[in-house]
Write an enzyme that holds these catalytic residues in place. Sequence first.
Site, PDB file in Angstrom:
ATOM      1  N   LYS A 200       0.814  -1.213   0.000  1.00  0.00           N
ATOM      2  CA  LYS A 200       0.000   0.000   0.000  1.00  0.00           C
ATOM      3  C   LYS A 200       0.857   1.277   0.000  1.00  0.00           C
ATOM      4  CE  LYS A 200      -4.039  -1.983  -0.125  1.00  0.00           C
ATOM      5  NZ  LYS A 200      -3.621  -3.381  -0.299  1.00  0.00           N
ATOM      6  N   ILE A 201       0.194   2.427  -0.076  1.00  0.00           N
ATOM      7  CA  ILE A 201       0.873   3.719  -0.218  1.00  0.00           C
ATOM      8  C   ILE A 201       1.773   4.005   0.990  1.00  0.00           C
ATOM      9  CG2 ILE A 201      -1.020   5.068   0.785  1.00  0.00           C
ATOM     10  CD1 ILE A 201       0.733   6.260  -2.358  1.00  0.00           C
TER      11      ILE A 201
END
Length: 385
Positions: A200-201
């Site tokens: 994820k980011i």
Amino acid sequence: MEKFENRVFMSSPTMHGDEQKYIKEAFDTNWIAPLGTNVDAFEKDMAEFIGCDGATALSSGTAAIHLAVKLAGIEADDTVFCSDLTFAATVNPISYEGGNAVFIDAERDTWNMDPAALRKAFQKYDDNVHEDGKLYKKPKAVIVANLYGTPAKLEEIRDICNEYDTVLIEDAAESLGATYKGMQTGRFGVYNAISFNGNKIITTSGGGMLLSDDTEALKKAKFWATQAREDLPYYYHKEIGYNYRMSNIIAGIGRGQLLHLDQHCKKKREIYDNYKEGFRDLPLSMNPFETCSMPNFWLSCILLDRGCKTTPDEIRRKLESYNVESRLIWRPMHMQPVYESNDFIASGDEYVGKDIFERGLCLPSDLKMTEDIQNSVIEIIKTMF
């Protein structure tokens, strides 16, 4: 062009060193087990960033969606409308509680839940017995996912849910840092879920968070997440609970990562823009978004034009031969064998999510990918046309 010696990933963890400060603090205080100062601070910081009144740090984004489903009161045979073009983690928690997922098709503007199809679903599921002799129970909740970091038409979807007095759950697992009409995603639902999985980011290696303005509901979620143990001097349980709480160690990683979220979003946007420029003369388009939103550009994706001579999987296999990771678009939930008997609703005769799956590809969008490496990836893809 030679094969890359080091694998070019789609989206791998990127550490900065700040994480070590909070991890060391946990070690120095011997606060290794779940809960602790890092968990408390991470919840507070994330709630403030998103703009919600509270947050509960959990073991995964899936756990957050599961507890949101429970808070919405989903029980056996209850109906829940949910995004069709998404990862299974968005919808599986409905089945955990025995509910019935009804899949809502995507639309072209964002690749997310189609508000027109959602309204059509509400008109069908009206608590009445229809001509086929079946009872179409009004849904207790709607779960909308923000695909690949791009916000859905969240305001319109929320308005429809309010009109039908139905709980909205926002799956913002992929969209942390994205905004819709100036507001962070992860705050449009009654309950909202984000993920810190390794790709994820920002990441905590694993983990997620449940956010809401309903702080009493969050207390209930925290209770369930700690095995539903009653406040007594011995172990006493009146409800089924779960081992869903986040470790104080990985919460420390999250605190360090959050300091760099804006930086990560900026780099992901640069990757997206570079692909868009590099592909400007090819028969394809990038994953779209509305002008009123700002995605976090977690993954850059392409959609091949109809009639294109090459296929997404041919491009994927070509990239793989150069040690470059890519991935086909999520296969829609109504096309998954485990859910093939579930209802699926589209706004028209065309199934948009199915078409995007058949023509789309997720490209390497790794924060550590240099511009030179990305340009090489672009050149490899160009040879396919």
